[in-house]
Design an enzyme around this catalytic site. Structure first.
Site, PDB file in Angstrom:
ATOM      1  N   ASP A   1      47.730  60.626  16.474  1.00  0.00           N
ATOM      2  CA  ASP A   1      49.035  60.113  16.891  1.00  0.00           C
ATOM      3  C   ASP A   1      49.719  61.110  17.840  1.00  0.00           C
ATOM      4  OD1 ASP A   1      51.483  58.884  17.019  1.00  0.00           O
ATOM      5  OD2 ASP A   1      51.712  58.648  14.853  1.00  0.00           O
TER       6      ASP A   1
ATOM      7  N   ASP B   1      55.917  51.037  17.380  1.00  0.00           N
ATOM      8  CA  ASP B   1      55.692  50.666  15.974  1.00  0.00           C
ATOM      9  C   ASP B   1      56.132  49.238  15.641  1.00  0.00           C
ATOM     10  OD1 ASP B   1      54.970  53.296  15.893  1.00  0.00           O
ATOM     11  OD2 ASP B   1      56.195  53.793  14.143  1.00  0.00           O
TER      12      ASP B   1
HETATM   13  C1  GLA Z   1      54.186  56.963  14.356  1.00  0.00           C
HETATM   14  C2  GLA Z   1      53.099  55.903  14.268  1.00  0.00           C
HETATM   15  C3  GLA Z   1      53.169  55.192  12.929  1.00  0.00           C
HETATM   16  C4  GLA Z   1      53.034  56.238  11.811  1.00  0.00           C
HETATM   17  C5  GLA Z   1      54.076  57.316  11.959  1.00  0.00           C
HETATM   18  C6  GLA Z   1      53.856  58.460  10.993  1.00  0.00           C
HETATM   19  O1  GLA Z   1      55.454  56.390  14.377  1.00  0.00           O
HETATM   20  O2  GLA Z   1      53.216  54.974  15.313  1.00  0.00           O
HETATM   21  O3  GLA Z   1      52.160  54.226  12.820  1.00  0.00           O
HETATM   22  O4  GLA Z   1      51.742  56.782  11.857  1.00  0.00           O
HETATM   23  O5  GLA Z   1      54.077  57.866  13.273  1.00  0.00           O
HETATM   24  O6  GLA Z   1      54.754  59.498  11.155  1.00  0.00           O
END
Ligand code: GLA
Length: 419
Positions: free
Chosen positions: A150, A221
């Site tokens: 990520d 997200d």
């Molecule tokens: C980001 C990702 C999510 C999750 C969070 C965890 O927002 O897009 O899917 O993994 O981080 O902190």
């Protein structure tokens, strides 16, 4: 957020990666979109070792494993400190990662983990920057089968710090960071699904396969409400050509069973992720899952659309008012047809008439309604009344194509040129 960056930069970065990709063995993992469960959408930062074990137990007990769910993925907040040698350790919520992996494996399932190419993860825990090879080795020693990587702090702390005024350089840094972890994972010799999470920046779908990505997030997200789910769904249009066996567009994990989604909305969300050949990573509270949610997540006919061996992502063919019609071409010449009422009431698009010709089909088709399980006759111009946010999902095993349409679309033969 910038989704489409300069293509010439992508092309340059790709050129160097392609040489690397050509020497790599064909993908051994994710030949169909990965299926499993991930801790984030329900537990967020509170996830513990016990939650992971309970979820693995439930995947088996609820029939999800038999339906194809394999990966049990720990998202952010498992990370502890690095020791004097730089080796990452899990925090107190995860006392023994190797033992946890063994437990998940003992259920016939696989286990996934999460990190960032930056110094910190999105929740502020230790990322992998400067420790990529070491972390990949640690994951392999633990028995990890899947990594979600990520971007998080990499964007601010590395890309913007190193190249504040140079977008092309920032993009090169991003691509290099993902490729670096790919190399580190491959060097372990362990088959590990590699999931890119950088929210669709820099047209990731164009360079992710060459950088080793088996899947890549295409958006920011998801959240468990219709509006967000529908926005994400709409953003997938046009990305279908980038997806295929071993490398998938990822419109984010499932919210089925979470938040404010009604049953119709859960059905539509699940069906459309299957139409998109999206990874099916459930994100709900498995020990307290309601039977109707279990029934949605284990609908084998819908899962078969998602997992279809042809690996061809569906596309929206047309919309009429607030009704969208999507199709997906399946192995053996079959076709899935999805009709979604995105309107806020049953009659917002009333009356809606299905146009089979626009789908390249003749006046009459016989299929299976995948939510009632019954045979359904589709006729051209038939009126359909769907409840708000609900879906009609039909599989037609032997679609009758409209030949006439092909003839009309074929180029007109030209007379031979005069000499
Ligand atoms: C980001 C990702 C999510 C999750 C969070 C965890 O927002 O897009 O899917 O993994 O981080 O902190």
């Amino acid at each position: 957020m910038r989704f489409f960056a300069s293509l010439s930069v992508a092309a340059l970065a790709l050129a160097s990666l392609t040489t690397q990709a050509q020497t790599l063995a064909p993908p051994q993992v994710a030949l169909t979109p990965p299926m499993g469960w991930n801790s984030w959408n329900f537990f967020f930062g509170k996830v513990t070792d016990k939650n992971i074990r309970d979820s693995a137990d439930q995947i088996v007990a609820t029939g999800m494993k038999d339906a194809g769910y394999v990966y049990v993925n720990i998202d952010d907040t498992w990370e502890g400190e690095r020791d004097a040698n730089g080796v990452i350790h899990s925090n107190a919520k995860f006392p023994d990662m190797k033992a946890l992996a063994d437990y998940v494996h003992s259920k016939g399932l696989k286990i996934g983990i999460y990190s960032s190419p930056g110094p910190k993860t999105c929740a502020g825990f230790a990322g992998s920057l400067g420790h990529e090879e070491q972390d990949a080795r640690t994951y392999a020693e633990w028995g990890i089968d899947y990594l979600k990587y990520d971007a998080c702090s990499f964007i601010g702390d590395v890309m913007y710090k190193q190249a504040p005024n140079d977008a092309a350089e920032r993009m090169r840094l991003m691509i290099a960071a993902y490729a670096k972890m790919d190399k580190a994972l491959k060097a372990t010799g362990r088959p590990i699904v590699y999931s890119f999470c950088q929210y669709g920046w820099d047209a990731v779908w164009e360079w992710a396969p060459a950088a080793g990505g088996n899947l890549w997030r295409t958006t920011g997200d998801i959240s468990p409400d219709w509006d967000r789910m529908y926005v994400i769904l709409s953003q997938q249009e046009g990305l279908e050509k980038y997806s295929g066996p071993g490398h998938w567009n990822d419109p984010d994990m499932l919210e089925v069973g979470n938040g404010r989604l009604s049953l119709a909305e859960n059905r539509t969300h699940f069906s459309m992720w299957a139409m998109l050949a999206a990874p099916l990573l459930a994100g709900n509270d498995l020990p307290n899952m309601k039977p109707e949610i279990n029934a949605i997540l284990t609908n084998r006919d819908v899962i078969a659309i998602d997992q279809d061996k042809l690996g061809k992502q569906g596309a929206r063919v047309y919309s009429d008012g607030e009704v969208d019609v999507w199709t997906r071409h399946l192995a053996g010449g079959a076709m899935a047809i999805a009709v979604v009422n995105a309107g806020s009431d049953r009659y917002s698009t009333h009356p809606f008439h299905l146009n089979l010709h626009k789908l390249g089909l003749t006046d009459k088709q016989t299929g299976k309604d995948l939510w009632t399980g019954k045979t359904i006759e589709l006729t051209d111009n038939m009126p359909l009344e769907l409840p708000s946010h609900d879906i009609l999902l039909v599989r037609v095993d032997a679609p009758v194509k409209n030949q006439l349409r092909k003839v009309i679309l074929a180029p007109t033969p030209q007379p031979p040129a005069a000499h």
